[in-house]
Design a protein around this motif. Structure first.
Motif, PDB file in Angstrom:
ATOM      1  N   LYS A  25       0.845  -1.193   0.000  1.00 49.65           N
ATOM      2  CA  LYS A  25       0.000   0.000   0.000  1.00 49.65           C
ATOM      3  C   LYS A  25       0.878   1.241   0.000  1.00 49.65           C
ATOM      4  N   VAL A  26       0.306   2.330  -0.503  1.00 48.97           N
ATOM      5  CA  VAL A  26       1.005   3.609  -0.573  1.00 48.97           C
ATOM      6  C   VAL A  26       0.179   4.655   0.157  1.00 48.97           C
ATOM      7  N   TYR A  27       0.859   5.529   0.933  1.00 50.81           N
ATOM      8  CA  TYR A  27       0.197   6.571   1.706  1.00 50.81           C
ATOM      9  C   TYR A  27       0.864   7.910   1.404  1.00 50.81           C
ATOM     10  N   GLY A  28       0.081   8.963   1.342  1.00 51.39           N
ATOM     11  CA  GLY A  28       0.641  10.289   1.103  1.00 51.39           C
ATOM     12  C   GLY A  28      -0.257  11.102   0.207  1.00 51.39           C
ATOM     13  N   PHE A  80       7.394  10.541   3.834  1.00 48.69           N
ATOM     14  CA  PHE A  80       8.391   9.494   4.003  1.00 48.69           C
ATOM     15  C   PHE A  80       8.004   8.593   5.171  1.00 48.69           C
ATOM     16  N   GLY A  81       8.015   7.288   4.943  1.00 47.80           N
ATOM     17  CA  GLY A  81       7.795   6.315   5.998  1.00 47.80           C
ATOM     18  C   GLY A  81       9.119   5.745   6.460  1.00 47.80           C
ATOM     19  N   ASN A  82       9.449   5.932   7.742  1.00 43.94           N
ATOM     20  CA  ASN A  82      10.779   5.577   8.221  1.00 43.94           C
ATOM     21  C   ASN A  82      10.822   4.443   9.235  1.00 43.94           C
ATOM     22  N   SER A  83       9.705   4.158   9.917  1.00 45.00           N
ATOM     23  CA  SER A  83       9.735   3.145  10.971  1.00 45.00           C
ATOM     24  C   SER A  83       8.357   2.530  11.140  1.00 45.00           C
ATOM     25  N   VAL A 131       7.525  12.250  -7.137  1.00 40.62           N
ATOM     26  CA  VAL A 131       7.121  12.518  -5.758  1.00 40.62           C
ATOM     27  C   VAL A 131       7.404  11.286  -4.908  1.00 40.62           C
ATOM     28  N   GLN A 132       7.990  11.494  -3.728  1.00 37.67           N
ATOM     29  CA  GLN A 132       8.262  10.394  -2.819  1.00 37.67           C
ATOM     30  C   GLN A 132       7.008  10.042  -2.020  1.00 37.67           C
ATOM     31  N   MET A 133       6.674   8.757  -1.988  1.00 34.85           N
ATOM     32  CA  MET A 133       5.502   8.267  -1.282  1.00 34.85           C
ATOM     33  C   MET A 133       5.925   7.187  -0.295  1.00 34.85           C
ATOM     34  N   ILE A 134       5.108   7.008   0.763  1.00 30.51           N
ATOM     35  CA  ILE A 134       5.354   5.959   1.742  1.00 30.51           C
ATOM     36  C   ILE A 134       4.946   4.613   1.140  1.00 30.51           C
ATOM     37  N   ASN A 135       5.833   3.616   1.246  1.00 28.24           N
ATOM     38  CA  ASN A 135       5.600   2.296   0.664  1.00 28.24           C
ATOM     39  C   ASN A 135       5.664   1.234   1.759  1.00 28.24           C
ATOM     40  N   LEU A 136       4.611   0.428   1.867  1.00 34.79           N
ATOM     41  CA  LEU A 136       4.530  -0.643   2.851  1.00 34.79           C
ATOM     42  C   LEU A 136       4.374  -1.963   2.106  1.00 34.79           C
ATOM     43  N   THR A 137       5.283  -2.907   2.358  1.00 37.33           N
ATOM     44  CA  THR A 137       5.273  -4.191   1.657  1.00 37.33           C
ATOM     45  C   THR A 137       5.265  -5.327   2.670  1.00 37.33           C
ATOM     46  N   THR A 142       1.820  22.463   2.850  1.00 33.33           N
ATOM     47  CA  THR A 142       1.801  23.322   1.668  1.00 33.33           C
ATOM     48  C   THR A 142       2.819  24.455   1.722  1.00 33.33           C
ATOM     49  N   SER A 143       3.320  24.769   2.927  1.00 32.08           N
ATOM     50  CA  SER A 143       4.374  25.779   3.058  1.00 32.08           C
ATOM     51  C   SER A 143       5.757  25.158   2.914  1.00 32.08           C
ATOM     52  N   LEU A 144       5.795  23.851   2.607  1.00 27.55           N
ATOM     53  CA  LEU A 144       7.016  23.061   2.444  1.00 27.55           C
ATOM     54  C   LEU A 144       7.770  22.870   3.752  1.00 27.55           C
ATOM     55  N   THR A 145       7.062  23.033   4.877  1.00 21.73           N
ATOM     56  CA  THR A 145       7.597  22.699   6.192  1.00 21.73           C
ATOM     57  C   THR A 145       7.366  21.219   6.455  1.00 21.73           C
ATOM     58  N   THR A 146       8.320  20.555   7.095  1.00 23.61           N
ATOM     59  CA  THR A 146       8.172  19.137   7.405  1.00 23.61           C
ATOM     60  C   THR A 146       7.889  18.939   8.889  1.00 23.61           C
ATOM     61  N   ASN A 147       7.050  17.954   9.196  1.00 25.07           N
ATOM     62  CA  ASN A 147       6.704  17.578  10.561  1.00 25.07           C
ATOM     63  C   ASN A 147       6.763  16.063  10.713  1.00 25.07           C
ATOM     64  N   ILE A 148       6.812  15.609  11.955  1.00 25.17           N
ATOM     65  CA  ILE A 148       6.714  14.184  12.246  1.00 25.17           C
ATOM     66  C   ILE A 148       5.306  13.701  11.889  1.00 25.17           C
ATOM     67  N   TYR A 149       5.232  12.559  11.250  1.00 32.49           N
ATOM     68  CA  TYR A 149       3.960  11.966  10.832  1.00 32.49           C
ATOM     69  C   TYR A 149       3.822  10.618  11.522  1.00 32.49           C
ATOM     70  N   LEU A 150       2.788  10.476  12.357  1.00 29.50           N
ATOM     71  CA  LEU A 150       2.541   9.256  13.118  1.00 29.50           C
ATOM     72  C   LEU A 150       1.193   8.693  12.705  1.00 29.50           C
ATOM     73  N   ILE A 151       1.169   7.460  12.198  1.00 24.37           N
ATOM     74  CA  ILE A 151      -0.090   6.868  11.744  1.00 24.37           C
ATOM     75  C   ILE A 151      -0.233   5.457  12.302  1.00 24.37           C
ATOM     76  N   LYS A 152      -1.481   5.086  12.598  1.00 27.59           N
ATOM     77  CA  LYS A 152      -1.778   3.735  13.049  1.00 27.59           C
ATOM     78  C   LYS A 152      -2.627   3.048  11.992  1.00 27.59           C
TER      79      LYS A 152
END
Length: 332
Positions: free
Chosen positions: A6-9, A15-18, A318-324, A35-45
């Motif tokens: 699956k892909v998220y974003g 970016f999915g890192n852990s 575009v970079q997307m989160i990839n879960l395999t 949209t301001s091109l600022t990056t934040n931590i993204y936590l998803i369950k």
């Protein structure tokens, strides 16, 4: 063998890192761009099939990155990453006090409850860049932090070194800052506690004959000295991002390679295996990906005997989160 993916974003880089198991569900930490091109931590369950249960964005008006998440002893979560904020909101609920950042970029450790709501956060560093990539919790409730630093370079060198920090269960520093590395740039990516010390994984230019290699080392139990170290690579560039010790005491390493003899694109997902004393099993490796850039950032075993891989993949630039999901026949 792949079971599902699956892909998220959205239309901006994510970016999915852990990834970690929470019962039959998954918790994922990464970085999202607004949209301001600022990056934040993204936590998803996510549930067992990868469907979204909830998502949280953690950060400030500066740039934060989420690089690792763990399930803590109280069933909450701890996330390690980095921040460039000049002031950090660190109180319960994230809204009652501030603390000045220590350098250009700092280690950033965030503790949340089981719903992803902030309980406390701390930053660590010195006058240059520090970048936190991994956190593990010790039996006493404290944490071991791993990352990279330009402030604590090895004597006679002026490059980036691998850095470890020990903190207690409230995020206060409880041990020294220990750095490892050589004459070039070395980056700490993963750390696991074993019976007589720690396994440290990273990406190194110091010990490579060309480009970058996977760096694997074992330290003593106080993280004050290296027992053995090894570099693993080819004529291309390899990086190690995540390790897992299986029930055969083999060390499974996940990352990337751009070796033209193994990869299909710019960089591809890369899995290799080493013995418990760091010897690379050159008869076994797995490489997969498309024509774009794919990187594996985290590998975890699943309850059915398979594995879950988290990383990034490129779609239309575009970079997307990839879960395999790999089924048990992957035979790691």
């Amino acid at each position: 063998n792949e079971e599902w993916s699956k892909v998220y974003g959205d239309t901006l880089d994510d970016f999915g890192n852990s990834i970690k198991l929470v019962g039959s569900d998954f918790i994922v930490a990464g970085t999202t761009t607004d949209t301001s091109l600022t990056t934040n931590i993204y936590l998803i369950k996510l549930d067992a099939k990868g469907n979204l249960l909830w998502e949280k964005t953690i950060g400030s008006s500066a740039n934060e990155q989420g690089n690792e998440v763990i399930v803590t002893s109280d069933n909450g979560f701890a996330i390690i990453g980095s921040t460039t904020a000049e002031e950090l909101i660190i109180g319960p609920g994230g809204n009652d006090s501030t603390k000045n950042a220590l350098g250009i970029k700092d280690f950033y450790l965030v503790k949340t409850d089981q719903n992803g709501d902030i309980e406390w956060a701390e930053n660590y560093g010195a006058d240059k860049d520090e970048y936190g990539t991994k956190v593990i919790q010790k039996n006493d409730g404290g944490y071991v932090l791993l990352g990279s630093s330009a402030s604590f370079e090895e004597a006679q060198y002026k490059k980036t070194s691998i850095l470890t920090i020990l903190v207690n269960q409230n995020g206060d520093i409880s041990g020294g800052f220990n750095s490892f590395g050589g004459s070039e740039n070395d980056f700490g990516k993963d750390i696991e506690e074993v019976s007589d010390g720690f396994l440290i994984l990273g990406t190194s230019s110091s010990f490579s004959s060309s480009g970058t290699d996977i760096y694997l080392a074992k330290s003593n139990s106080t993280l004050t000295s290296i027992i053995w170290e090894a570099n693993i690579g080819s004529s291309g560039n390899e990086g190690g991002n995540s390790l897992y010790v299986n029930d055969k005491d083999s060390i499974i390493i996940a990352g990337y390679t751009d070796d033209p003899e193994a990869s299909a694109g710019n960089r591809d997902h890369y899995l290799i295996r080493a013995s418990s004393n760091g010897v690379w099993d050159e008869t076994w490796s797995k490489t997969f990906g498309g024509s774009g850039e794919e990187i594996t950032n985290s590998i975890e075993p699943t309850s059915d005997g398979g594995y879950i891989l988290l990383g990034t993949t490129e779609f239309g630039g575009v970079q997307m989160i990839n879960l395999t999901k790999l089924n048990p026949s992957a035979s790691l």
